[in-house]
Every structure is written in structure tokens, then in C-alpha cells.
Design a protein around this motif. Sequence first.
Motif, mmCIF file in Angstrom:
data_model
loop_
_atom_site.group_PDB
_atom_site.id
_atom_site.type_symbol
_atom_site.label_atom_id
_atom_site.label_comp_id
_atom_site.label_asym_id
_atom_site.label_seq_id
_atom_site.Cartn_x
_atom_site.Cartn_y
_atom_site.Cartn_z
ATOM 1 N N MET A 128 86.084 68.543 105.584
ATOM 2 C CA MET A 128 85.524 68.011 106.823
ATOM 3 C C MET A 128 86.247 68.611 108.034
ATOM 4 O O MET A 128 86.977 67.931 108.761
ATOM 5 C CB MET A 128 85.629 66.483 106.840
ATOM 6 C CG MET A 128 84.772 65.799 105.803
ATOM 7 S SD MET A 128 84.839 63.984 105.978
ATOM 8 C CE MET A 128 83.601 63.477 104.779
ATOM 9 N N LEU B 210 87.758 67.291 101.158
ATOM 10 C CA LEU B 210 86.297 67.293 101.284
ATOM 11 C C LEU B 210 85.794 68.426 102.190
ATOM 12 O O LEU B 210 84.596 68.676 102.260
ATOM 13 C CB LEU B 210 85.820 65.945 101.830
ATOM 14 C CG LEU B 210 85.871 64.764 100.859
ATOM 15 C CD1 LEU B 210 85.683 63.444 101.605
ATOM 16 C CD2 LEU B 210 84.807 64.908 99.773
ATOM 17 N N ASP C 284 80.071 65.570 109.907
ATOM 18 C CA ASP C 284 80.643 65.622 108.557
ATOM 19 C C ASP C 284 80.295 64.372 107.764
ATOM 20 O O ASP C 284 80.054 64.431 106.556
ATOM 21 C CB ASP C 284 82.160 65.800 108.634
ATOM 22 C CG ASP C 284 82.564 67.250 108.890
ATOM 23 O OD1 ASP C 284 81.717 68.144 108.706
ATOM 24 O OD2 ASP C 284 83.724 67.486 109.277
ATOM 25 N N TYR D 51 78.321 64.095 104.237
ATOM 26 C CA TYR D 51 78.917 63.349 103.125
ATOM 27 C C TYR D 51 77.907 62.413 102.470
ATOM 28 O O TYR D 51 77.882 62.272 101.239
ATOM 29 C CB TYR D 51 80.118 62.552 103.648
ATOM 30 C CG TYR D 51 80.813 61.704 102.608
ATOM 31 C CD1 TYR D 51 81.833 62.229 101.814
ATOM 32 C CD2 TYR D 51 80.460 60.361 102.425
ATOM 33 C CE1 TYR D 51 82.481 61.442 100.862
ATOM 34 C CE2 TYR D 51 81.096 59.574 101.481
ATOM 35 C CZ TYR D 51 82.110 60.111 100.703
ATOM 36 O OH TYR D 51 82.740 59.338 99.760
#
Length: 534
Positions: free
Chosen positions: A271, A269, A398, A402
Motif C-alpha cells: 500500500m 500488502l 489502497d 484491498y
Amino acid sequence: MQFNTKIFPQADLQSAKLQKSSLKLLLSHSTNCLVLGYSQADFDGFSGAKGAKTKVGFLSELDQFLDGSVNHANVVGDLDSKQASICMLRAEKAWAVNGVKAKRVLLVCLGDIHLASERTLTIFSKVARAALKALSGGSIENALWFTPSFALSHNADFIAEEVRLIVQYAGDQAYCFGVRQPTMKFKAKDKADKFKNLVFAGNNACAKELKAAVEQGVAMVEGMHLAKDLGNLPPNICTPTYLGKIAQGLSKKTGLQVEVLGLKQIEALGMGAFLSVAKGSETPPQFIVMRHQGGKTGEAPIVLVGKGITFDAGGISLKPGEAMDEMKYDMCGAASVIGTMYSVSLMKLKKNVIGVVPTCENMPSGRASRPGDIVKSMSGQTIEILNTDAEGRLILCDALTYVERFKPAAVIDVATLTGACIIALGHVHSGLFSDDEGLVNELTKAGHASLDTVWRLPLDAAYHEQLKSNFADVANIGGRPAGSVTAACFLSRFTEQYKWAHLDIAGTAWKNGAAKGSTGRPVPLLVNFLLERK
């Protein structure tokens, strides 16, 4: 602790002055203790105050059933008109002649409820706490609480708030970590209170509202207890992996849909800010997503984000050793979100709510981030880490990026974020930061309704100046001045796509000293916010 309702169809709910038939009905119910509220006016009428020659009103009628016990208590000075004063009457042989089955009658004074200043939940909380304290710690196992006699207002919403508050306080009072966690039991003082069953009495006029309020209060207490348990567990047990398993366990007990992402998925992702904190520990991070789909399909959800640092040593910017054990509470934001999600699932709330928990440890090691490191967040913004002990904002930023994918109606993050908030507000209010007036008003109102209060702090653009970096888009700290404000300003940079509020619970999530332990806040605040949100 168990909570139930009992409906007495003939009981008078229109006035705090009970009719004789209502009293007879209540007193004939078998219970360890019947709990009744009375006002200063009731006391004055009974005590012959202000020139009255005869005793009139509710206390006079009660005295007839109890064969003069109320009058005796008044004569010896056990009964008075001071707000939150209590008077415990114990059964005598003569009571049975009048059909009284209650073993005790607890009288609790509401004060002068004719004054507008007296008709508040803050005042009511004093009365409720006094009554609950009198019921606990002794031989009383169950009690019948006649709700209408305690009503400061006959508004249905206010009565529901009162009932939820009583359940909240009773559950809070009954909580005992050693009893709930047998493997953690440590001393005989963890012995459970005998008082285990509280029944709320009403009549047909309020049966529906009373039942709903009790059910909501019970669900709230279950969420608070879960949040307390998670906060109080030692950090060698309550790890990020443990939090993930607890969340997954809730999906088996309720309708929650739970997904737990591991290290590789978090890396995929992008992050980078979250991972910069997690990499200092041998314990792998987890990213927990919990969904409650109680609303209409396609309805924009409310998203709750909780900081889940299961132990915060400060990283390379190591904390002082004194009271470092309390850094197990640095996951109380996560605990409150998990607890709230449990509550909404139990009450089958007809709204869509999503809980998101980024969780890891912040430890010093050869792999840990150094002051001066620059990392790239999921949003693409670069962050200069000037202090590794300002880690909560790094994992939250983060998570806040998201949650954009959910197209939320609003996002509320909850975090034990800054010691500066304790300096500003102490241990009374949680800090509230938001530029959305609607969210501010809703959260403030919910705080008053649950007495889990917040206080708004600024987010002025001028504070962002303190976060400037010569080498990255933003620094992770802005110096000592206005530390809680600059932390919130940092988070705000990642929330531009939705309505957002930040709750700094550093001063309210746990108590230290002799009363050391998790408080379960702000579960009551969040539950009330979700209940009242239109």
C-alpha cells in the motif's frame, strides 16, 4: 436516553381521532407527559371553525377528561392550527377526578394532513423536533408518545420511518460530549438533560413494527453517538492506534470480528499510496477491518470504507493556521463507518457487512512526501503527488483495492474529502458520486428516509483529463475546477471490479461556530440504506 414501547391493546390505531376509551386508557397511564398529535381538522372541529356550532372530535373528547383545560388554552390563544405549534397542558386537581394520572399533556399540531404535500418526513421532522424541544430542558424526566396520533400515513413502513426519526432526533438532542466523556468534561453547561426516557405507545396491530422500529432507532443512535465521540475527541487522544483499540473493543461487546493491521502488514500488502501519507508522522498507521456476518454464508457483503485521517496538517503543502484545529474531524468518514458497524451489530442485521478503515495522520516532517513525489499504489498504478494536502484519496485508493478480495455486492466509501464539496453543496447535502444507477437510487432514498440527504454530482469521463500526469499513471489533483468531482474520478480508477459509490461528507460531518461539533452523519443514511437493501 432510554427508549421503550408500551402496548395498549384497546387503543384506536386506525384514525388520528381517538376514541374515548383510548383516551381514558392513555391518560390513566402514569407519566410526566403524554404527547399527542392533532390535525388542523381536529382544531377546526373543536374551535367551531367554518360555521360549526358544536365542538366535535378528538380535542373535544380530551377537553372533557381534562376539565376544560383544552378549551381554556384555545380561548387564551395557546392552541392553534399552525403546523408544529405546541401547547403544554399542566395537571390540575380536577384531572384526578377523571382518573388522569399524566402530569402534563403536550399537544402538537400536524397541520393539514389531508394535503399530500403535508404527508412527508420533512414535514414530520418539524413536528417531531418541536415536540422534543418542548420535552427537554425542564423538569420532565419521561414521556409517553402516542405514535398513531402522529401518523401522517397509516402505511406501516411510513410509521416505522417516523418512529426511527423520532428516536434519531431525541438521541441527537440528548447527546452531550462532556457527559459521555467524563475525562473531557469542561464546563457546567455539559450538565445532562433531565429528560431521559421516551416511551412509544401503540396497540397490538402495530406492536411488532413499533418494537422493531424503536430497536433499530436505538441502534442507530448508539452508532451516531460513537461517531460523534470519535470526531469530537482531541487528536492527541483519538489517534490511529486509539481507533484500532475502539474497534477491537466493539468486538468484545458485539458479534463484530475485528482485525487491525499494523505498519509491517500494510507494507507487505504494497500500500504505497497509504504509506506515503503515513510516513510523515511519528504515529504509526493502522488498517482496521470489521466484519458483521449476519447474512448467509457466501453471501456477497456490502463494504463500507471510511477515511481515517485523525489529524490533517496538510503535510508539506501545509494548511493555513486558521481553524486548523477542525482538522481533527478529517477522520469523520472512519468514525461514521465504525459507528455504522456498531449499529448493524447491535440490531443483529441479517446481512453481511464489512467496514474498512485506513487511518493515519498527515503531518509535515523530514520524512513526509513532497509535491512531485511519485508513489506506487496497491493496484500497481503510479501516482504523482502534486499536493500533499490531497491525502485522503491516497489512503482510500489502497483501501478500495484491498476490498476486492471480499467480492463485494457493493462498496461505499465515506470521506471528508474536499473543501470544494462545501462550496458546491454547503452544509445541507453530502455529495454522492456513482455510475451505478441502482446504488444512486438506494442511497438517495435512504437519505430521504433519514433526512441525512445526498445530492448526486457528475463523474463524466471528461473530468479525468484534469488528472493526467506526464510522469505517472495519474496525478493526485486536477486543479481548482470541479475539485470534488476530480477527487471522485481519481477514486473511481480503483473501483472497476465492483459496484461503487463515494460520499463526500466534508460539508456535513461537523458544524463549526457556536454549534461546533461532530454531527454523526452519515450514520443514519448508511443504516437506513442497509436496512432497506434487498
